[in-house]
Write a protein that holds these residues in place. Sequence first.
Motif, PDB file in Angstrom:
ATOM      1  N   UNK A 107     -17.536  33.327  18.411  1.00  0.00           N
ATOM      2  CA  UNK A 107     -16.711  34.520  18.404  1.00  0.00           C
ATOM      3  C   UNK A 107     -15.277  34.064  18.172  1.00  0.00           C
ATOM      4  N   UNK A 108     -14.654  34.559  17.118  1.00  0.00           N
ATOM      5  CA  UNK A 108     -13.313  34.130  16.732  1.00  0.00           C
ATOM      6  C   UNK A 108     -12.426  35.343  16.497  1.00  0.00           C
ATOM      7  N   UNK A 109     -11.122  35.111  16.565  1.00  0.00           N
ATOM      8  CA  UNK A 109     -10.167  36.148  16.175  1.00  0.00           C
ATOM      9  C   UNK A 109      -9.860  35.928  14.698  1.00  0.00           C
ATOM     10  N   UNK A 110      -9.152  36.866  14.114  1.00  0.00           N
ATOM     11  CA  UNK A 110      -8.713  36.683  12.727  1.00  0.00           C
ATOM     12  C   UNK A 110      -7.897  35.392  12.618  1.00  0.00           C
ATOM     13  N   UNK A 111      -7.148  35.113  13.662  1.00  0.00           N
ATOM     14  CA  UNK A 111      -6.268  33.949  13.707  1.00  0.00           C
ATOM     15  C   UNK A 111      -7.034  32.623  13.735  1.00  0.00           C
ATOM     16  N   UNK A 112      -8.228  32.611  14.339  1.00  0.00           N
ATOM     17  CA  UNK A 112      -8.985  31.363  14.489  1.00  0.00           C
ATOM     18  C   UNK A 112     -10.221  31.280  13.592  1.00  0.00           C
ATOM     19  N   UNK A 113     -10.375  32.216  12.690  1.00  0.00           N
ATOM     20  CA  UNK A 113     -11.543  32.249  11.806  1.00  0.00           C
ATOM     21  C   UNK A 113     -11.668  30.964  10.980  1.00  0.00           C
ATOM     22  N   UNK A 114     -10.553  30.420  10.519  1.00  0.00           N
ATOM     23  CA  UNK A 114     -10.594  29.189   9.712  1.00  0.00           C
ATOM     24  C   UNK A 114     -11.189  28.015  10.491  1.00  0.00           C
ATOM     25  N   UNK A 115     -10.902  27.945  11.790  1.00  0.00           N
ATOM     26  CA  UNK A 115     -11.477  26.882  12.612  1.00  0.00           C
ATOM     27  C   UNK A 115     -12.999  27.020  12.626  1.00  0.00           C
ATOM     28  N   UNK A 116     -13.490  28.248  12.689  1.00  0.00           N
ATOM     29  CA  UNK A 116     -14.930  28.487  12.640  1.00  0.00           C
ATOM     30  C   UNK A 116     -15.545  27.989  11.344  1.00  0.00           C
ATOM     31  N   UNK A 117     -14.840  28.185  10.243  1.00  0.00           N
ATOM     32  CA  UNK A 117     -15.341  27.708   8.952  1.00  0.00           C
ATOM     33  C   UNK A 117     -15.382  26.174   8.913  1.00  0.00           C
ATOM     34  N   UNK A 118     -14.376  25.539   9.472  1.00  0.00           N
ATOM     35  CA  UNK A 118     -14.349  24.076   9.539  1.00  0.00           C
ATOM     36  C   UNK A 118     -15.493  23.571  10.429  1.00  0.00           C
ATOM     37  N   UNK A 119     -15.721  24.255  11.528  1.00  0.00           N
ATOM     38  CA  UNK A 119     -16.823  23.881  12.420  1.00  0.00           C
ATOM     39  C   UNK A 119     -18.148  23.942  11.672  1.00  0.00           C
ATOM     40  N   UNK A 120     -18.361  24.972  10.876  1.00  0.00           N
ATOM     41  CA  UNK A 120     -19.599  25.070  10.110  1.00  0.00           C
ATOM     42  C   UNK A 120     -19.740  23.914   9.115  1.00  0.00           C
ATOM     43  N   UNK A 121     -18.655  23.511   8.496  1.00  0.00           N
ATOM     44  CA  UNK A 121     -18.691  22.366   7.580  1.00  0.00           C
ATOM     45  C   UNK A 121     -19.082  21.102   8.331  1.00  0.00           C
ATOM     46  N   UNK A 122     -18.486  20.895   9.493  1.00  0.00           N
ATOM     47  CA  UNK A 122     -18.793  19.697  10.286  1.00  0.00           C
ATOM     48  C   UNK A 122     -20.221  19.740  10.819  1.00  0.00           C
ATOM     49  N   UNK A 123     -20.696  20.924  11.213  1.00  0.00           N
ATOM     50  CA  UNK A 123     -22.080  21.060  11.681  1.00  0.00           C
ATOM     51  C   UNK A 123     -23.055  20.681  10.563  1.00  0.00           C
ATOM     52  N   UNK A 124     -22.744  21.074   9.337  1.00  0.00           N
ATOM     53  CA  UNK A 124     -23.612  20.761   8.198  1.00  0.00           C
ATOM     54  C   UNK A 124     -23.725  19.249   8.014  1.00  0.00           C
TER      55      UNK A 124
END
Length: 162
Positions: free
Chosen positions: A98-115
């Motif tokens: 769950x992210x805010x508009x402000x932290x959405x980019x961190x979520x995308x980076x996390x998905x890249x690292x998870x991959x």
Amino acid sequence: MKSYKKVAVGGTFDELHSGHKALLSRAFDVGETVVIGLTSDVFVEQINKPHKTASYEDRRLGLEAYLAQKGLVERAQIVPLIDSYGLMLLDSDIEALIVSEETQKIGQIINQKRATLGYRSIALVVVDMVPAQNHHPISTTRIRRGEIDHTGRILSGLPKRC
């Protein structure tokens, strides 16, 4: 029935305000279990907040009191957040962040690292920033400056604090 068995949300949760509560509310709306990454004192120092921040212990106690008031303690797990990724790179059972508009980019980076670790992508549930009375987002910084209260009401003429 909830959309996800296990979700995560992270933050400093200093001066617990309406924006934080919207983020937490959404997390509990979609997740059966919610892992709350609470920024450690060391991590707070590293991210250079523009204001003083309450101690980890004080912020944890405030968060626990809020969760108790809402009857959510049994579904929550509060863990120290020592970096931007928290358990997201360690716990393959987390299905959504769950992210805010402000932290959405961190979520995308996390998905890249998870991959790169062989974990499946997680859903990113984006919560809109909660506007204050003057339509600018509610934030701890604005509260600490004495601009607004915890609900976003404008506080004019009050001394600024930090």
